[in-house]
Design a protein around this motif. Structure first.
Motif, PDB file in Angstrom:
ATOM      1  N   UNK A 142       0.828  -1.207   0.000  1.00  0.00           N
ATOM      2  CA  UNK A 142       0.000   0.000   0.000  1.00  0.00           C
ATOM      3  C   UNK A 142       0.861   1.256   0.000  1.00  0.00           C
ATOM      4  N   UNK A 143       1.939   1.231   0.764  1.00  0.00           N
ATOM      5  CA  UNK A 143       2.847   2.381   0.790  1.00  0.00           C
ATOM      6  C   UNK A 143       3.464   2.607  -0.580  1.00  0.00           C
ATOM      7  N   UNK A 144       3.874   1.525  -1.255  1.00  0.00           N
ATOM      8  CA  UNK A 144       4.482   1.657  -2.581  1.00  0.00           C
ATOM      9  C   UNK A 144       3.496   2.222  -3.585  1.00  0.00           C
ATOM     10  N   UNK A 145       2.228   1.811  -3.493  1.00  0.00           N
ATOM     11  CA  UNK A 145       1.226   2.344  -4.418  1.00  0.00           C
ATOM     12  C   UNK A 145       1.032   3.838  -4.213  1.00  0.00           C
ATOM     13  N   UNK A 146       0.930   4.252  -2.945  1.00  0.00           N
ATOM     14  CA  UNK A 146       0.720   5.669  -2.646  1.00  0.00           C
ATOM     15  C   UNK A 146       1.919   6.504  -3.098  1.00  0.00           C
ATOM     16  N   UNK A 147       3.122   6.069  -2.750  1.00  0.00           N
ATOM     17  CA  UNK A 147       4.303   6.834  -3.125  1.00  0.00           C
ATOM     18  C   UNK A 147       4.574   6.756  -4.624  1.00  0.00           C
ATOM     19  N   UNK A 148       4.154   5.659  -5.243  1.00  0.00           N
ATOM     20  CA  UNK A 148       4.265   5.592  -6.695  1.00  0.00           C
ATOM     21  C   UNK A 148       3.407   6.638  -7.383  1.00  0.00           C
ATOM     22  N   UNK A 178      17.242  10.780  -8.624  1.00  0.00           N
ATOM     23  CA  UNK A 178      15.839  11.004  -8.274  1.00  0.00           C
ATOM     24  C   UNK A 178      15.194   9.731  -7.743  1.00  0.00           C
ATOM     25  N   UNK A 179      15.523   8.585  -8.332  1.00  0.00           N
ATOM     26  CA  UNK A 179      14.960   7.326  -7.839  1.00  0.00           C
ATOM     27  C   UNK A 179      15.483   7.010  -6.443  1.00  0.00           C
ATOM     28  N   UNK A 180      16.753   7.347  -6.169  1.00  0.00           N
ATOM     29  CA  UNK A 180      17.271   7.170  -4.812  1.00  0.00           C
ATOM     30  C   UNK A 180      16.466   7.988  -3.812  1.00  0.00           C
ATOM     31  N   UNK A 181      16.195   9.233  -4.165  1.00  0.00           N
ATOM     32  CA  UNK A 181      15.449  10.113  -3.260  1.00  0.00           C
ATOM     33  C   UNK A 181      14.040   9.591  -3.041  1.00  0.00           C
ATOM     34  N   UNK A 182      13.392   9.119  -4.098  1.00  0.00           N
ATOM     35  CA  UNK A 182      12.021   8.624  -3.976  1.00  0.00           C
ATOM     36  C   UNK A 182      11.959   7.387  -3.084  1.00  0.00           C
ATOM     37  N   UNK A 183      12.843   6.439  -3.325  1.00  0.00           N
ATOM     38  CA  UNK A 183      12.855   5.220  -2.509  1.00  0.00           C
ATOM     39  C   UNK A 183      13.240   5.546  -1.072  1.00  0.00           C
ATOM     40  N   UNK A 251      17.770  -3.714   1.331  1.00  0.00           N
ATOM     41  CA  UNK A 251      16.543  -3.147   0.777  1.00  0.00           C
ATOM     42  C   UNK A 251      16.123  -3.900  -0.479  1.00  0.00           C
ATOM     43  N   UNK A 252      14.874  -4.314  -0.505  1.00  0.00           N
ATOM     44  CA  UNK A 252      14.376  -5.089  -1.640  1.00  0.00           C
ATOM     45  C   UNK A 252      12.946  -4.702  -2.023  1.00  0.00           C
ATOM     46  N   UNK A 253      12.055  -4.724  -1.064  1.00  0.00           N
ATOM     47  CA  UNK A 253      10.632  -4.570  -1.380  1.00  0.00           C
ATOM     48  C   UNK A 253      10.306  -3.187  -1.904  1.00  0.00           C
ATOM     49  N   UNK A 254      10.815  -2.149  -1.245  1.00  0.00           N
ATOM     50  CA  UNK A 254      10.448  -0.789  -1.636  1.00  0.00           C
ATOM     51  C   UNK A 254      10.856  -0.452  -3.077  1.00  0.00           C
ATOM     52  N   UNK A 255      12.126  -0.634  -3.472  1.00  0.00           N
ATOM     53  CA  UNK A 255      12.469  -0.321  -4.866  1.00  0.00           C
ATOM     54  C   UNK A 255      11.795  -1.253  -5.863  1.00  0.00           C
ATOM     55  N   UNK A 256      11.549  -2.491  -5.462  1.00  0.00           N
ATOM     56  CA  UNK A 256      10.890  -3.429  -6.378  1.00  0.00           C
ATOM     57  C   UNK A 256       9.468  -2.975  -6.685  1.00  0.00           C
ATOM     58  N   UNK A 257       8.707  -2.615  -5.653  1.00  0.00           N
ATOM     59  CA  UNK A 257       7.326  -2.195  -5.872  1.00  0.00           C
ATOM     60  C   UNK A 257       7.247  -0.792  -6.450  1.00  0.00           C
ATOM     61  N   UNK A 258       8.225   0.044  -6.138  1.00  0.00           N
ATOM     62  CA  UNK A 258       8.207   1.400  -6.686  1.00  0.00           C
ATOM     63  C   UNK A 258       8.353   1.376  -8.204  1.00  0.00           C
ATOM     64  N   UNK A 259       9.111   0.404  -8.725  1.00  0.00           N
ATOM     65  CA  UNK A 259       9.314   0.277 -10.171  1.00  0.00           C
ATOM     66  C   UNK A 259       8.442  -0.826 -10.764  1.00  0.00           C
ATOM     67  N   UNK A 260       7.262  -1.025 -10.203  1.00  0.00           N
ATOM     68  CA  UNK A 260       6.414  -2.143 -10.613  1.00  0.00           C
ATOM     69  C   UNK A 260       6.005  -2.066 -12.082  1.00  0.00           C
ATOM     70  N   UNK A 261       5.966  -0.875 -12.671  1.00  0.00           N
ATOM     71  CA  UNK A 261       5.540  -0.760 -14.057  1.00  0.00           C
ATOM     72  C   UNK A 261       6.675  -0.660 -15.049  1.00  0.00           C
ATOM     73  N   UNK A 262       7.937  -0.635 -14.566  1.00  0.00           N
ATOM     74  CA  UNK A 262       9.079  -0.453 -15.468  1.00  0.00           C
ATOM     75  C   UNK A 262      10.187  -1.441 -15.109  1.00  0.00           C
TER      76      UNK A 262
END
Length: 324
Positions: A142-148, A178-183, A251-262
């Motif tokens: 849920x957090x990854x969806x919101x931050x995405x 930018x991806x570092x900052x977002x994650x 770290x695994x889950x956060x960057x994985x879900x953050x880039x779920x579409x790419x």
């Protein structure tokens, strides 16, 4: 005439002396053996599910272990030698360290500041103390969806806010920094409250007399915090630093879900936020299925975590002692 009385001890007298009763022997045996029996389940489970898999992974890393092949030939240190010349591996190492620094340092400093605020006489303190733990118990998906959505390039709230001040839209998934900052923002939002509660529990154990004496001597709030709170929190700070180091470098889950579409397992279109754990997963499982090479990546990650944790502990001890 002096009378001398001689007491003669019979040879079998000591052997015939009655020993301790059976109940006493059982009690003494229980006092010696019961502590080991109480802690035995942990060591048994750790040995089965921790130590053995760890040692077996080291053995696997010395083989060409293709999960789809029947034979696994021994190759020695070839996997590690190949790893040293792998550009994608070093790319993941830089990503891991970059995200770790950007997320962990502000996280611990902010947690320490929040804990210091919650340690004061505030209204509705229980409400705020419970509130800062809500992000930690929220589902990571849920957090990854919101931050995405927040960091979306076209319709994200972050880019909309930047546009208000004249800054062009940022592609948070295609830009490395930018991806570092977002994650890192996602990680900080989830774990700052958790560390703040640990710091708060340690602060409440500090005697109030120390602060009263410092106030009488003329020390202001900042001086009390730096000279009393921080030194007294040294064991807790070291604990939080070690735990945050282990979590940040794994770290695994956060960057994985953050880039779920790419291309999520690659951390974006060009591996912008692929961490070492993601690179290990990519090689050990789909699409490469090279378990030996993935195990070598895992052991390099283990070595990196140990080195960074030791450096952090040394620095925290020197800073808390007032050294440079």
């Amino acid at each position: 005439m002096a009378l001398h009385l001689e007491t003669r001890v019979q040879p079998g007298a000591a052997a015939s002396r009655p020993g301790p009763p059976p109940r006493f022997r059982l009690t003494r045996l229980d006092m010696k053996a019961s502590p080991y029996l109480y802690i035995a389940p942990f060591f048994v489970l750790f040995g089965v599910f921790g130590a053995y898999p760890l040692a077996y992974t080291l053995w696997v890393s010395l083989h060409d272990w293709d999960l789809l092949a029947e034979d696994h030939p021994f190759v020695g240190l070839d996997n590690y030698t190949k790893l040293m010349g792998d550009a994608d591996f070093w790319h993941s190492v830089v990503n891991t360290l970059g995200i770790f620094v950007i997320s962990t340092v502000p996280q611990l400093l902010l947690a320490l500041w929040i804990a210091n605020l919650l340690n004061r006489q505030l209204r509705a303190r229980t409400f705020f103390r419970m509130g800062i733990l809500i992000p930690n118990i929220t589902s990571t998906a849920a957090v990854a969806i919101v931050f995405g959505q927040l960091f979306s390039r076209e319709f994200g709230l972050i880019n909309w806010t930047l546009d208000l001040v004249g800054i062009d839209a940022i592609d948070w998934r295609a830009n490395r920094l930018a991806s570092w900052v977002a994650v890192s923002t996602m990680v900080d939002w989830r774990w700052t409250g958790y560390n703040a509660l640990i710091f708060l529990a340690a602060m409440q154990a500090i005697p109030r007399d120390l602060y009263e004496s410092a106030a009488i001597d003329g020390a202001n709030a900042f001086r009390q915090f730096w000279s009393i709170t921080v030194p007294m929190l040294r064991p807790t700070i070291i604990f939080c630093v070690i735990v945050s180091t282990i979590g940040g470098l794994q770290l695994f889950t956060e960057p994985l879900l953050f880039n779920s579409g790419t291309n999520p397992i690659r951390g974006g279109p060009s591996r912008e936020s692929q961490t070492m754990t993601m690179y290990m997963f990519e090689n050990a499982f789909a699409p490469n299925f090279n378990f030996g090479y993935g195990s070598a990546v895992a052991w390099m990650l283990f070595a990196l975590i140990a080195i960074v944790a030791i450096v952090n502990v040394v620095l925290i001890r020197r800073l808390s002692r007032g050294g440079r």
